[in-house]
Design an enzyme around this catalytic site. Sequence first.
Site, short mmCIF file in Angstrom:
data_model
loop_
_atom_site.label_atom_id
_atom_site.label_comp_id
_atom_site.label_asym_id
_atom_site.label_seq_id
_atom_site.Cartn_x
_atom_site.Cartn_y
_atom_site.Cartn_z
N ARG A 1 -14.61 11.17 -2.94
CA ARG A 1 -13.44 10.80 -3.76
C ARG A 1 -13.53 11.38 -5.16
O ARG A 1 -14.62 11.64 -5.68
CB ARG A 1 -13.38 9.27 -3.87
CG ARG A 1 -13.16 8.55 -2.55
CD ARG A 1 -11.71 8.29 -2.28
NE ARG A 1 -11.44 7.86 -0.92
CZ ARG A 1 -10.24 7.45 -0.51
NH1 ARG A 1 -9.22 7.42 -1.35
NH2 ARG A 1 -10.04 7.10 0.74
N ASP B 1 -0.99 4.95 -4.70
CA ASP B 1 -1.67 4.10 -3.70
C ASP B 1 -1.07 2.71 -3.55
O ASP B 1 -1.05 2.17 -2.45
CB ASP B 1 -3.16 3.98 -4.06
CG ASP B 1 -4.02 3.50 -2.89
OD1 ASP B 1 -3.91 4.08 -1.80
OD2 ASP B 1 -4.79 2.54 -3.07
N HIS C 1 0.87 -1.19 0.00
CA HIS C 1 0.00 0.00 0.00
C HIS C 1 0.90 1.24 0.00
O HIS C 1 1.01 1.94 1.01
CB HIS C 1 -0.89 -0.05 1.25
CG HIS C 1 -2.02 0.94 1.26
ND1 HIS C 1 -2.61 1.38 2.43
CD2 HIS C 1 -2.66 1.58 0.25
CE1 HIS C 1 -3.58 2.23 2.13
NE2 HIS C 1 -3.63 2.38 0.83
P1 GTP Z 1 -6.12 6.77 0.45
O1 GTP Z 1 -6.53 7.11 -0.94
O2 GTP Z 1 -7.28 6.54 1.35
O3 GTP Z 1 -5.18 5.61 0.50
O4 GTP Z 1 -5.45 8.10 1.09
P2 GTP Z 1 -4.02 8.81 0.90
O5 GTP Z 1 -3.03 8.15 1.78
O6 GTP Z 1 -3.68 8.93 -0.54
O7 GTP Z 1 -4.26 10.26 1.54
P3 GTP Z 1 -4.40 11.71 0.84
O8 GTP Z 1 -3.13 12.19 0.22
O9 GTP Z 1 -5.60 11.69 -0.02
O10 GTP Z 1 -4.67 12.61 2.13
C1 GTP Z 1 -5.73 12.38 3.03
C2 GTP Z 1 -6.03 13.63 3.81
O11 GTP Z 1 -4.88 14.06 4.54
C3 GTP Z 1 -6.45 14.79 2.93
O12 GTP Z 1 -7.48 15.50 3.54
C4 GTP Z 1 -5.19 15.63 2.84
O13 GTP Z 1 -5.47 16.99 2.60
C5 GTP Z 1 -4.53 15.39 4.20
N1 GTP Z 1 -3.04 15.46 4.11
C6 GTP Z 1 -2.26 14.94 3.14
N2 GTP Z 1 -0.95 15.23 3.36
C7 GTP Z 1 -0.89 15.94 4.50
C8 GTP Z 1 0.19 16.53 5.24
O14 GTP Z 1 1.36 16.45 4.90
N3 GTP Z 1 -0.16 17.18 6.40
C9 GTP Z 1 -1.46 17.29 6.82
N4 GTP Z 1 -1.70 17.95 7.94
N5 GTP Z 1 -2.50 16.75 6.13
C10 GTP Z 1 -2.24 16.09 4.99
C1 SPV Z 2 -8.02 3.36 0.83
O1 SPV Z 2 -8.97 3.27 1.63
O2 SPV Z 2 -6.84 3.10 1.16
C2 SPV Z 2 -8.25 3.84 -0.54
C3 SPV Z 2 -9.64 4.02 -0.98
O3 SPV Z 2 -7.31 4.01 -1.29
S1 SPV Z 2 -10.39 2.51 -1.42
O4 SPV Z 2 -10.25 2.34 -2.86
O5 SPV Z 2 -11.80 2.60 -1.05
O6 SPV Z 2 -9.74 1.41 -0.76
MN MN Z 3 -5.33 3.58 -0.22
#
Ligand code: GTP
Ligand code: SPV
Ligand code: MN
Length: 590
Positions: A375, A286, A237
């Site tokens: 999303r 991801d 992941h």
């Molecule tokens: P999945 O798709 O669920 O696997 O999530 P992800 O790990 O790709 O997370 P993503 O980058 O979408 O960020 C998730 C949330 O955390 C969002 O609301 C972002 O704005 C916030 N976020 C991301 N990076 C940071 C950071 O460096 N600092 C803070 N404070 N928030 C962050």
């Molecule tokens: C996660 O939950 O880590 C995601 C979104 O990237 S999902 O495709 O729903 O798993």
């Molecule tokens: Mn994910």
Amino acid sequence: MATAAHALTPLPQLSRAVADWVNSVRELTQPRAIHWCEGTDAEARELTAQLLRGGELKALNPEYFPGCHLYRSAPSDVARVEHLTYICTRSQEDAGPNNHWMDPQQAHAKMRELFRGCMRGRTLYVIPYCMGPIDSPLARCGVEITDSAYVVLNMLIMTRAGRAALERIAHDGDFVRGLHSVGELDPERRFIMHFPEEIAIESFGSGYGGNALLGKKCHALRIASWQARTEGWLAEHMLIVGLQNPRGETHYLACAFPSACGKTNLAMLIPPDSLPGWRAFTVGDDIAWLHPGDDGRLWAINPEAGYFGVVPGTNPQTNRNAYEMIRRDTLFTNVALTADNQPWWEGLTTGKPVLDWQGRPYDPARGPAAHPNSRFTVSARRNPGYSPHAEDARGVPISALVFGGRRREVAPLVYEARDWQHGVLVGASLASETTAAAVGQVGVTRRDPMAMQPFCGYNFGDYWQHWLNVGAKLVRPPRIYHVNWFRRDAHGKFLWPGYGENLRVLAWMLDRCAGKAGASESAVGWLPRPADLDTRGLHVGAEALAALLTVDAALWRKEVAELREYLGRFGSHLPQALLAELESTEQRLA
Ligand code: GTP
Ligand code: SPV
Ligand code: MN
């Protein structure tokens, strides 16, 4: 001129194995029609038009969001359902204490009854897909059968789907069988079942994200992690990002953070103005498939072709590229709407919501306007920072692996593992606050080794041993780090600005890899001293920075005691080497 349609072999004739399976599913589910996906743009346009006619999709303001649509899911179907997700191996021990388990025969029988006749009056879609560049020996294929056109639209963006994938399947011979139906969207009749020994998935009762887009978590992580173990590689992941330093050298990092903990944002990082000369390129946001190469390095491909990203928090300040990327040809799920039909979400500083994610007049008393797990689905090619090497058949070489969690306290901003074996313990020790990506309480700290707690298709004890085995094959293993962008002060405010500023931490890591950056040793690993980080133009007070780079021995002794208790649950499957690493850490902390 394009090839005339009549010159192409009809899809059902390309692979006997796929056609036979589709037939058996047709008999079981009784659909009104069958649609084999070609994977063309025209097909996606036709499906979109059909969903628009049926009112399932809404076109967004074409002036500001051309080619963008809104989909509203059932309000009881808004995230992954970990409590309804099962690994069905003949032996329960193979699934491990980290997974819900069901006997495969029992699971098949249960699912057969749910699927029986479930597609009456519906169309059965056949989606052949390839995870990874279509010509890559590291890529793997699958076929998803679904009765949701919305799922088809997502899969067409998220994977390399259609004729080319089916041609590869006909050639390769094997493929992951993923059977999906939205059923009645009843949470009481919802199961996500995995049969790693049969490379098969059966998912019923949800149309959302990882529950329904079977190429993603179900195939590329749960089934693939099982295959990877047998074949000597890793399915993780992790995002994959390339960083080009001011000297023009590019290094790749693969980073594992739990869901909604910053992968997409880090993968699309925008260097701050105060660090001139740096550039970032996204390979994946991801999932990473990591293979030991002939040269003794670790190589990575991104099995996906698009991003299914968290919308809230995306804005021009946090991530300009992500903000721009989702302004065209993007499928939004569960965001709010403004009066002039633009999508709206928490974290936007302009516009205001009129309808919430359920289409009701927005009322702040009912919670956020956009669902916290709303999303965007968008093609990776729409990312301005998409790496030209993301399509390379052999992948990209990885210089550093990074584990990170969302922790208010305990975990410092960054530390470096002593070596690979210690790094495996660091990964196994990952803990993070839960988020809206999965149904359940948000903000509860839980153990999430390697950010794989919801996604590892087998016993974590065996998985850590496999990590150790892969490391032993590497002549030039990546260094391993742990980060935490989410430390808070006494008032609950983030101590670290995050986003683009995270580059300062990544730059330190790459300098460490090059033998250039300093660090001081702590009981848990190597930490930068404030002077070891490039802090030019950074607005973080000296006190906050010192707090971010401190290991509190008392808190850590408690942390490590909890880790020992957790690891103990894996009994004889827990590698001795990991236990030895834990003991060394305990001694250093004593
Ligand atoms: P999945 O798709 O669920 O696997 O999530 P992800 O790990 O790709 O997370 P993503 O980058 O979408 O960020 C998730 C949330 O955390 C969002 O609301 C972002 O704005 C916030 N976020 C991301 N990076 C940071 C950071 O460096 N600092 C803070 N404070 N928030 C962050
Ligand atoms: C996660 O939950 O880590 C995601 C979104 O990237 S999902 O495709 O729903 O798993
Ligand atoms: Mn994910």
